[in-house]
Design a protein around this motif. Structure first.
Motif, PDB file in Angstrom:
ATOM      1  N   ASP A  81      12.868   7.839   0.038  1.00 18.42           N
ATOM      2  CA  ASP A  81      13.963   8.302   0.901  1.00 18.42           C
ATOM      3  C   ASP A  81      13.450   9.098   2.099  1.00 18.42           C
ATOM      4  OD1 ASP A  81      16.044   7.238  -0.753  1.00 18.42           O
ATOM      5  OD2 ASP A  81      15.755   8.915  -2.129  1.00 18.42           O
ATOM      6  N   HIS A  82      12.371   9.843   1.887  1.00 19.92           N
ATOM      7  CA  HIS A  82      11.812  10.703   2.950  1.00 19.92           C
ATOM      8  C   HIS A  82      10.284  10.618   2.920  1.00 19.92           C
ATOM      9  CE1 HIS A  82      15.504  12.820   4.223  1.00 19.92           C
ATOM     10  NE2 HIS A  82      15.875  12.707   2.958  1.00 19.92           N
ATOM     11  N   PRO A  83       9.699   9.564   3.482  1.00 19.31           N
ATOM     12  CA  PRO A  83       8.233   9.450   3.474  1.00 19.31           C
ATOM     13  C   PRO A  83       7.535  10.630   4.146  1.00 19.31           C
ATOM     14  CG  PRO A  83       9.256   7.378   4.178  1.00 19.31           C
ATOM     15  CD  PRO A  83      10.345   8.404   4.122  1.00 19.31           C
ATOM     16  N   LYS A 111       0.828  -1.214   0.000  1.00 18.13           N
ATOM     17  CA  LYS A 111       0.000   0.000   0.000  1.00 18.13           C
ATOM     18  C   LYS A 111       0.862   1.263   0.000  1.00 18.13           C
ATOM     19  CE  LYS A 111      -4.498  -1.234   2.018  1.00 18.13           C
ATOM     20  NZ  LYS A 111      -4.571  -2.681   1.847  1.00 18.13           N
ATOM     21  N   GLY A 112       1.900   1.286   0.823  1.00 17.82           N
ATOM     22  CA  GLY A 112       2.786   2.449   0.860  1.00 17.82           C
ATOM     23  C   GLY A 112       3.559   2.604  -0.430  1.00 17.82           C
ATOM     24  N   ASP A 113       3.974   1.485  -1.034  1.00 21.71           N
ATOM     25  CA  ASP A 113       4.687   1.531  -2.316  1.00 21.71           C
ATOM     26  C   ASP A 113       3.830   2.236  -3.370  1.00 21.71           C
ATOM     27  OD1 ASP A 113       5.318  -0.847  -0.666  1.00 21.71           O
ATOM     28  OD2 ASP A 113       6.790  -1.333  -2.224  1.00 21.71           O
ATOM     29  N   PHE A 159      13.005  -4.017   0.015  1.00 19.40           N
ATOM     30  CA  PHE A 159      12.750  -4.229  -1.408  1.00 19.40           C
ATOM     31  C   PHE A 159      12.526  -2.893  -2.112  1.00 19.40           C
ATOM     32  CE2 PHE A 159      10.177  -5.042  -5.141  1.00 19.40           C
ATOM     33  CZ  PHE A 159      10.695  -6.214  -5.668  1.00 19.40           C
ATOM     34  N   GLU A 160      11.693  -2.046  -1.526  1.00 16.51           N
ATOM     35  CA  GLU A 160      11.388  -0.755  -2.144  1.00 16.51           C
ATOM     36  C   GLU A 160      12.610   0.151  -2.170  1.00 16.51           C
ATOM     37  OE1 GLU A 160       8.003   2.802  -1.783  1.00 16.51           O
ATOM     38  OE2 GLU A 160       8.208   1.307  -0.185  1.00 16.51           O
ATOM     39  N   LYS A 161      13.397   0.129  -1.106  1.00 14.77           N
ATOM     40  CA  LYS A 161      14.610   0.952  -1.074  1.00 14.77           C
ATOM     41  C   LYS A 161      15.621   0.485  -2.114  1.00 14.77           C
ATOM     42  CE  LYS A 161      14.185   2.156   3.823  1.00 14.77           C
ATOM     43  NZ  LYS A 161      14.757   1.952   5.187  1.00 14.77           N
ATOM     44  N   ARG A 162      15.778  -0.832  -2.253  1.00 16.32           N
ATOM     45  CA  ARG A 162      16.700  -1.346  -3.274  1.00 16.32           C
ATOM     46  C   ARG A 162      16.215  -0.935  -4.663  1.00 16.32           C
ATOM     47  NH1 ARG A 162      16.593  -5.036  -7.117  1.00 16.32           N
ATOM     48  NH2 ARG A 162      18.548  -6.048  -7.780  1.00 16.32           N
ATOM     49  N   ARG A 163      14.913  -1.041  -4.878  1.00 22.48           N
ATOM     50  CA  ARG A 163      14.347  -0.681  -6.173  1.00 22.48           C
ATOM     51  C   ARG A 163      14.663   0.784  -6.511  1.00 22.48           C
ATOM     52  NH1 ARG A 163       9.858   0.922  -9.185  1.00 22.48           N
ATOM     53  NH2 ARG A 163       9.454  -0.624 -10.819  1.00 22.48           N
ATOM     54  N   ASN A 164      14.461   1.660  -5.560  1.00 17.90           N
ATOM     55  CA  ASN A 164      14.748   3.077  -5.759  1.00 17.90           C
ATOM     56  C   ASN A 164      16.219   3.292  -6.116  1.00 17.90           C
ATOM     57  OD1 ASN A 164      13.999   5.836  -5.740  1.00 17.90           O
ATOM     58  ND2 ASN A 164      14.652   6.071  -3.617  1.00 17.90           N
ATOM     59  N   GLN A 165      17.094   2.599  -5.431  1.00 18.38           N
ATOM     60  CA  GLN A 165      18.523   2.733  -5.686  1.00 18.38           C
ATOM     61  C   GLN A 165      18.915   2.210  -7.060  1.00 18.38           C
ATOM     62  OE1 GLN A 165      20.456   4.393  -3.696  1.00 18.38           O
ATOM     63  NE2 GLN A 165      22.405   4.059  -4.729  1.00 18.38           N
ATOM     64  N   ARG A 166      18.326   1.085  -7.472  1.00 19.12           N
ATOM     65  CA  ARG A 166      18.654   0.510  -8.780  1.00 19.12           C
ATOM     66  C   ARG A 166      18.197   1.432  -9.908  1.00 19.12           C
ATOM     67  NH1 ARG A 166      22.424  -3.448  -8.373  1.00 19.12           N
ATOM     68  NH2 ARG A 166      21.666  -4.666 -10.137  1.00 19.12           N
ATOM     69  N   ILE A 167      17.032   2.019  -9.764  1.00 21.93           N
ATOM     70  CA  ILE A 167      16.563   2.963 -10.789  1.00 21.93           C
ATOM     71  C   ILE A 167      17.524   4.142 -10.879  1.00 21.93           C
ATOM     72  CG2 ILE A 167      14.719   4.571 -11.412  1.00 21.93           C
ATOM     73  CD1 ILE A 167      12.748   2.605 -10.123  1.00 21.93           C
ATOM     74  N   PRO A 180       8.675   2.434   3.742  1.00 23.16           N
ATOM     75  CA  PRO A 180       9.519   1.737   2.776  1.00 23.16           C
ATOM     76  C   PRO A 180      10.267   0.567   3.415  1.00 23.16           C
ATOM     77  CG  PRO A 180       9.792   4.104   2.556  1.00 23.16           C
ATOM     78  CD  PRO A 180       8.982   3.878   3.800  1.00 23.16           C
ATOM     79  N   ASP A 181      10.241  -0.579   2.726  1.00 18.44           N
ATOM     80  CA  ASP A 181      10.981  -1.743   3.201  1.00 18.44           C
ATOM     81  C   ASP A 181      12.245  -1.915   2.359  1.00 18.44           C
ATOM     82  OD1 ASP A 181      10.089  -2.758   0.775  1.00 18.44           O
ATOM     83  OD2 ASP A 181       8.652  -4.163   1.676  1.00 18.44           O
TER      84      ASP A 181
END
Length: 391
Positions: free
Chosen positions: A381-383, A305-307, A360-368, A357-358
């Motif tokens: 990074d800053h919810p 939901k947060g994603d 998985f979501e943080k890794r995804r952001n970094q990979r993009i 953010p968990d």
């Protein structure tokens, strides 16, 4: 500075003139190699095109190819970068053209490292015209971030690895509309992908941490083979979390191909979501445990939901209507049709709070950021910035 003028001979007068000129150019006693010790802004470097050695920090805008031409995509070489004091700068008059010599090209050339766009870079070199434009040539040091370490030979390393604090430097301390404006200027600087490239990006960004041969489907939560993408039954395809009909931007390069809101999903589940707004309630969704839908809305499972909320909020900040695409904005409606709006905002803000953010979501952001677009989702990074902007 004490200046002693010698007037007894022509050589003496010449020495006095040189000393006086140095005093005027460097009134604080910063001369020669010492001038490189103070890091200049791009604006300061453009005003000091006199052949001195200096260290300059700025954000990478693109590849200069002529006096007033800077490529921001489709890079053709690794030989030069244009930097500016603001990550979203568009005026070439406010950019410094930095020569990238052979020793630095593997790390700082844009053809090899397109995700360098929007990153902060510091370079030491000679302030002199390049492409008949204010420039810095023959660099003796180049580094990511705000400080260069002089070295005759660079140490190659991965691009896109600077921390979020450096990336969001121009947004520091801001709130409300000022924060929104600053974030837009930062994240709009990106490498744009084709719709075909999105397939490969998703296989990387959404890789199952427990099985690198698979991706994790957004709503279903199912781990599925990367190679089973397509349009057939039980294949996975590209879900537009901000439905592309909300603003009618389709799949052309731009918001329709922005990986920050594109996720792998089962074909039939993707169809069940369709272009509905987000809200709570409805009947269960086949093949997507924990998801619900009704005639006008879709509710994702609790774990994402947060994603979903943060992807929608990213799109609203990234696409403000100033680059040929619609001005996207969340609202509190679930009947937005083809308007560039998506709801329900109050629910999205609650989901952002409920599901932080968990990994998985943080890794995804970094990979993009590192590998695909060179920009970040600020709400991963800053919810807390979501409430600062939307209340």
């Amino acid at each position: 500075m004490n200046i002693k003028c010698v007037t007894r001979s022509r050589p003496g007068r010449l020495i006095a003139a040189v000393v006086l000129a140095v005093a005027v150019a460097f009134p604080l006693g910063v001369t020669g190699a010492a001038s490189a010790a103070t890091t200049l802004t791009v604006a300061q470097a453009l005003a000091a095109q006199d052949g001195r050695t200096a260290t300059v920090t700025g954000y990478v805008i693109g590849q200069p190819t002529a006096t007033t031409t800077v490529l921001t995509s489709g890079f053709t070489a690794d030989t030069a970068i244009a930097i500016a004091d603001q990550a979203g700068e568009t005026g070439t008059a406010r950019m410094l053209y930095v020569q990238v010599t052979a020793a630095w090209r593997s790390t700082f050339g844009l053809l090899t490292n397109p995700s360098l766009r929007g990153r902060q870079v510091t370079a030491t070199g000679t302030l002199t015209a390049y492409f008949s434009h204010g420039g810095l040539k023959n660099p003796t040091a180049m580094s990511l971030g705000g400080g260069a370490t002089p070295s005759p030979t660079p140490t190659p390393g991965p691009t896109g690895t600077a921390g979020p604090d450096a990336y969001y430097a121009s947004a520091a301390g801001k709130t409300g509309p000022a924060l929104r404006t600053a974030l837009h200027g930062i994240i709009r600087v990106q490498t744009k992908l084709s719709y075909d490239q999105v397939w490969d990006a998703l296989k990387d960004t959404d890789q199952d941490p427990a099985n690198p041969a698979n991706v994790v489907l957004l709503y279903s939560g199912r781990s599925q083979s990367k190679t089973s993408n397509g349009g057939g039954a039980n294949d996975w395809n590209r879900e537009h979390v901000w439905a592309k009909s909300h603003g009618d931007f389709g799949t052309a390069t731009g918001p329709g191909t922005d990986v920050h809101h594109l996720r792998p999903e089962d074909v039939s589940v993707n169809s069940s979501r369709g272009n509905k707004d987000f809200d709570s309630g409805g009947g269960t969704v086949a093949e997507a445990p924990g998801c619900y839908t009704d005639a006008d809305s879709f509710e994702p499972r609790d774990a994402v939901k947060g994603d979903v909320a943060r992807m929608i909020l990213y799109m609203a900040i990234r696409y403000e209507g100033d680059d040929g695409w619609p001005d996207l904005e969340p609202n509190d409606s679930v009947s937005n049709g083809s308007a560039p709006r998506l709801g329900r905002l109050s629910k999205l803000l609650a989901w952002n709070d409920q599901d932080p953010p968990d990994a998985f979501e943080k890794r995804r952001n970094q990979r993009i950021y590192e590998r695909w677009q060179g920009n970040r989702n600020p709400f991963v990074d800053h919810p807390e910035w979501a409430r600062s902007i939307w209340g």
